[in-house]
Design an enzyme around this catalytic site. Structure first.
Site, mmCIF file in Angstrom:
data_model
loop_
_atom_site.group_PDB
_atom_site.id
_atom_site.type_symbol
_atom_site.label_atom_id
_atom_site.label_comp_id
_atom_site.label_asym_id
_atom_site.label_seq_id
_atom_site.Cartn_x
_atom_site.Cartn_y
_atom_site.Cartn_z
ATOM 1 N N HIS A 32 1.012 -0.702 0.216
ATOM 2 C CA HIS A 32 0.129 0.038 -0.361
ATOM 3 C C HIS A 32 0.390 1.137 0.418
ATOM 4 C CE1 HIS A 32 -3.618 2.570 1.449
ATOM 5 N NE2 HIS A 32 -2.831 3.193 1.494
ATOM 6 N N HIS B 15 1.958 5.372 -1.717
ATOM 7 C CA HIS B 15 1.476 5.936 -2.301
ATOM 8 C C HIS B 15 2.343 7.244 -3.264
ATOM 9 C CE1 HIS B 15 -2.785 7.219 -1.134
ATOM 10 N NE2 HIS B 15 -2.349 5.989 -0.135
ATOM 11 N N LEU B 16 2.799 7.056 -4.098
ATOM 12 C CA LEU B 16 4.071 8.020 -4.805
ATOM 13 C C LEU B 16 3.917 9.107 -5.904
ATOM 14 C CD1 LEU B 16 5.474 4.854 -6.522
ATOM 15 C CD2 LEU B 16 6.139 6.308 -5.236
ATOM 16 N N ASN C 13 -4.848 7.051 -6.554
ATOM 17 C CA ASN C 13 -5.641 8.466 -6.026
ATOM 18 C C ASN C 13 -5.189 9.932 -6.200
ATOM 19 O OD1 ASN C 13 -3.950 7.834 -4.545
ATOM 20 N ND2 ASN C 13 -5.552 9.534 -2.515
ATOM 21 N N LYS D 249 -9.463 -0.327 -5.937
ATOM 22 C CA LYS D 249 -8.921 0.239 -5.213
ATOM 23 C C LYS D 249 -10.524 1.307 -4.433
ATOM 24 C CE LYS D 249 -7.622 2.567 -1.046
ATOM 25 N NZ LYS D 249 -6.947 2.139 -0.042
ATOM 26 N N HIS E 197 -4.505 -0.193 5.888
ATOM 27 C CA HIS E 197 -3.743 0.312 7.214
ATOM 28 C C HIS E 197 -5.033 0.260 8.937
ATOM 29 C CE1 HIS E 197 -7.126 3.231 4.722
ATOM 30 N NE2 HIS E 197 -6.033 3.630 3.772
ATOM 31 N N LEU F 174 -5.382 8.963 8.147
ATOM 32 C CA LEU F 174 -6.736 8.924 7.185
ATOM 33 C C LEU F 174 -6.509 7.317 7.218
ATOM 34 C CD1 LEU F 174 -8.772 12.001 6.555
ATOM 35 C CD2 LEU F 174 -8.934 10.506 8.524
ATOM 36 N N ASP G 123 1.677 2.836 3.785
ATOM 37 C CA ASP G 123 0.236 3.299 3.176
ATOM 38 C C ASP G 123 1.140 5.347 3.465
ATOM 39 O OD1 ASP G 123 -1.515 5.229 2.826
ATOM 40 O OD2 ASP G 123 -2.591 4.932 4.661
#
Length: 343
Positions: free
Chosen positions: A13, A15-16, A41, A99, A174, A219, A247
């Site tokens: 999990h 985010h890039l 996202n 997702k 998460h 979150l 995450d």
């Protein structure tokens, strides 16, 4: 000095971001992980296989020279996602999951699902093609306390969804509560969960230590100490349905330190070392490899990485901030230290 050598881990999990921000954070992940499930996202979100392949190309182009890393792409589920898109995604072999963000639940989730019942045909196609559903497990009902959003999501949404779609693989991302850990433990084998390092290390007291700490706001928000302890117990249990997902979510410093700061904690700079801290403190270093390197590939039907990394119990300082494209980024433990390092 204690050392441990494990099969190279994966991040299930991550985010890039994109552009200059992508180029700034990608090296941290590549140094530690062989593969990562990349969140979709972006703005606009990655809703089709074609967009996922374009994003994958940008990630590969941003890799440091000589680096080996495989981005495992995902699609962003919307009310309008079509079953045919799932078939196309699976046949291409580059998209590994879809997702599910409840609309408005977290950063860049405005295009998310307003009612999961609208996605019934898509979920049936995912079950047919063996495509896992990755769930951000929070309700957005304003009547529900923010600290109860995960628990209520399990009761109202997740448990009924798993019951309705008998062949669907689900990863609850998460997780933050004892209720989530208990649910996954008791659920069918096709249900799993990722756990972040920051949810294993922090209780909600940390958000208010000496004042409001915007760089510890994420979150789902961190919970009571009893929930943190339950997450540690699940992570070190050896249960193959719990595995590593950082995450890691980078935001520019000015986007965190503002009157309505973004949710997300950047941990990729110590993406495996922080977990070593947790497992060492729990007397479970021998189970770190399973959690970090073996359980995820088993669930996703992928091979375990053949190369290894070595971690040493040696403290190192974390800088106060780092470059983030044209901005600055404040990493987790900024100005403090991490107790394990890559050897």
């Amino acid at each position: 000095m204690r050392k441990i050598t494990i099969a190279r881990p994966d991040d299930w999990h991550l985010h890039l971001r994109d552009g200059g921000h992508l180029r700034a954070v990608l090296p941290d992940t590549v140094r530690r992980f062989a593969r990562a499930i990349v969140m979709p996202n972006l703005k606009p979100p990655v809703t089709t296989t074609a967009l996922a392949l374009e994003y994958r190309g940008r990630i590969l182009a941003a890799l440091p020279a000589g680096a080996r890393f495989e981005p495992l792409m995902t699609l962003y589920l919307t009310d309008n996602t079509r079953p045919e898109e799932i078939a196309a995604a699976r046949s291409g072999g580059m998209v590994h999951a879809v997702k599910y963000y409840p609309a408005g639940a977290t950063t860049n989730s405005d295009s998310g699902v307003t009612d999961i019942a609208k996605c019934a045909r898509v979920l049936e196609a995912m079950a047919k093609h063996g495509m896992p559903l990755l769930v951000h497990g929070e309700v957005t009902d304003p009547a529900v306390d923010v600290f109860d959003r995960e628990k209520v999501f399990i009761e109202r949404v997740l448990a009924p969804l798993v019951g309705r779609h008998a062949g669907l693989k689900v990863v609850m991302e998460h997780i933050t509560t004892r209720e989530a850990a208990d649910y996954v433990t008791a659920a069918p084998p096709r249900v799993a969960a990722t756990i972040t390092a920051h949810h294993l290390l922090l209780s909600r007291n940390a958000l208010f230590a000496g004042g409001i700490r915007p760089h510890l706001y994420c979150l789902p928000v961190v919970k009571r100490e009893t929930h943190r302890q339950a997450l540690v117990k699940a992570a070190v249990s050896g249960n193959p349905r719990f595995f590593l997902g950082t995450d890691s979510a980078p935001h520019a410093r000015h986007a965190k330190e503002t009157d309505c700061g973004c949710a997300g904690i950047y941990t990729a700079h110590a993406g495996i070392e922080l977990y070593a801290e947790v497992f060492a403190a729990a007397g479970a270093l021998d189970r770190l490899e399973g959690f970090a390197s073996r359980h995820g590939p088993l669930f996703y039907g992928l091979p375990v990485n053949r190369d290894t990394i070595t971690l040493a119990e040696e403290a190192w300082p974390v800088p106060g901030d780092t470059a983030f494209g044209a901005d600055r980024l404040v990493p987790f433990r900024a100005g403090e230290s991490v107790g394990w390092r890559l050897a």
